[in-house]
Design an enzyme around this catalytic site. Structure first.
Site, mmCIF file in Angstrom:
data_model
loop_
_atom_site.group_PDB
_atom_site.id
_atom_site.type_symbol
_atom_site.label_atom_id
_atom_site.label_comp_id
_atom_site.label_asym_id
_atom_site.label_seq_id
_atom_site.Cartn_x
_atom_site.Cartn_y
_atom_site.Cartn_z
ATOM 1 N N ARG A 90 19.331 31.883 3.277
ATOM 2 C CA ARG A 90 19.254 32.236 1.862
ATOM 3 C C ARG A 90 19.609 33.710 1.709
ATOM 4 O O ARG A 90 19.216 34.542 2.529
ATOM 5 C CB ARG A 90 17.857 31.969 1.300
ATOM 6 C CG ARG A 90 17.554 30.497 1.032
ATOM 7 C CD ARG A 90 18.386 29.973 -0.126
ATOM 8 N NE ARG A 90 18.050 28.603 -0.500
ATOM 9 C CZ ARG A 90 18.668 27.535 -0.056
ATOM 10 N NH1 ARG A 90 19.652 27.678 0.831
ATOM 11 N NH2 ARG A 90 18.338 26.322 -0.475
ATOM 12 N N GLU A 132 23.871 35.527 -6.249
ATOM 13 C CA GLU A 132 24.880 34.530 -5.900
ATOM 14 C C GLU A 132 25.423 33.895 -7.174
ATOM 15 O O GLU A 132 24.652 33.277 -7.919
ATOM 16 C CB GLU A 132 24.235 33.477 -5.003
ATOM 17 C CG GLU A 132 25.205 32.578 -4.273
ATOM 18 C CD GLU A 132 24.512 31.684 -3.263
ATOM 19 O OE1 GLU A 132 24.049 32.184 -2.225
ATOM 20 O OE2 GLU A 132 24.411 30.478 -3.556
ATOM 21 N N HIS A 189 28.477 29.501 -0.521
ATOM 22 C CA HIS A 189 27.365 28.591 -0.254
ATOM 23 C C HIS A 189 27.874 27.161 -0.018
ATOM 24 O O HIS A 189 27.422 26.199 -0.644
ATOM 25 C CB HIS A 189 26.372 28.605 -1.420
ATOM 26 C CG HIS A 189 24.979 28.220 -1.033
ATOM 27 N ND1 HIS A 189 23.869 28.766 -1.618
ATOM 28 C CD2 HIS A 189 24.516 27.345 -0.113
ATOM 29 C CE1 HIS A 189 22.770 28.244 -1.088
ATOM 30 N NE2 HIS A 189 23.144 27.371 -0.168
#
Length: 325
Positions: free
Chosen positions: A244, A273, A292
């Site tokens: 993360r 993000e 991601h």
């Protein structure tokens, strides 16, 4: 006649998985997130289950008070992370939360090595150089000299499902495998991948050529890697994050890369993000950032969708859930 079907809420991004939605519509009354937000009072008292993509986990609670759904029994996440949900509060309400971390482990471990190889061998710079018709006879060619992965020392921060899969792959590269975890793996687990446990994070960081972050985001791991921790690493070390983004302090990482505290980074996750346009990390040649997408394989997506639907059905019937958090 009133429908006897149970009502389930589908997150905004889950709408993209039409096969999954079709299978749900055959058995349930399906309400999409946009419909609920437009008329919460109409649907709130009917919803018994929710199925979400990982990004929906962060966005839906900002739009809807999920604790105001009185009949809610199960939240099924089509992914490994649930850090956007207040798990403790849902447990108190006897709302079950299901995730599927085991499905994501193999492709995520693969992608960790994609980032390791790409950063170590300066793949991004090499592709650019090739497009600019650079040859091995040009002096700039020597800027593409990278580092070996084979025989290097890998430090795995978080030896869960993903971390263990990374360790198995590292054996194929004849790497020295170190790891740090909240709890130590069994001796048998360590022997199977020839991994050595480091009692402290500092002990791990001082030895690694590659640090691979594979811990979930919790209150304990938030900004676990910052200026102090990065300073323990070697100037030649490379940081890989497939966990993360918030596990790493972004500003401190920028400083470490600019100042030569570490040599490079490969990031599939960032904080925030996505990063805003013009962010320093996006400008650095020694940083590779992907959106991601570690689990973005056809096989993984299909399996995640199937298991998420099965978890939803089991939760609504009071049955066994694959992975319950």
């Amino acid at each position: 006649m009133m429908s006897l079907k149970k009502t389930v809420l589908v997150g905004r991004l889950m709408k993209r998985y039409m096969t999954t939605i079709s299978s749900l519509e055959a058995e349930f009354t399906v309400i999409h997130e946009d419909e609920l937000c437009g008329n919460t009072e109409k649907y709130a008292n009917d919803i018994e289950g929710i199925i979400l993509c990982p990004i929906d986990v962060f966005t839906l609670p900002k739009l809807v008070d999920m604790h105001s759904l009185p009949k809610l029994k199960i939240i099924s996440v089509r992914g490994a992370g649930v850090d956007g949900l207040d798990v403790v509060a849902f447990r108190k309400r006897n709302v079950r939360i299901a995730a599927i971390p085991k499905v994501t482990a193999e492709p995520t471990a693969d992608f960790a090595f994609v980032l390791m190889l790409a950063t170590a061998r300066k793949l991004s710079e090499a592709v650019t150089a090739s497009k600019e018709r650079l040859t091995i006879y040009d002096s700039a060619y020597f800027n593409l000299i990278g580092r070996n992965i084979t025989g290097a020392t890998i430090g795995i921060l978080g030896m869960g499902n993903i971390g263990y899969c990374i360790a198995k792959r590292a054996m194929g590269f004849n790497m020295k495998i170190l790891y740090h975890n909240r709890t130590r793996r069994s001796q048998l687990d360590e022997e199977r991948v020839d991994a050595e446990y480091c009692e402290t994070l500092e002990e791990l960081l001082k030895q690694v050529d590659f640090l691979v972050i594979a811990v979930p985001l919790t209150t304990e791991t938030n900004k676990l890697i910052g200026q102090k921790e990065l300073a323990f690493m070697k100037p030649t070390s490379i940081l890989i994050n497939i966990g993360r983004g918030s596990v790493v302090d972004t500003d401190d990482l920028v400083d470490a890369l600019q100042n030569g505290t570490i040599s490079a980074a490969g990031l599939d996750v960032t904080e925030p993000e996505p990063l805003p346009k013009g962010h320093p990390l996006l400008q650095m040649q020694n940083v590779i950032i992907t959106p991601h997408c570690a689990t973005a394989t056809m096989e993984c997506i299909e399996e995640m969708s199937q298991q998420a639907v099965q978890n939803l059905k089991s939760g609504l019937s009071g049955g066994v859930i694959n992975i319950e958090l």
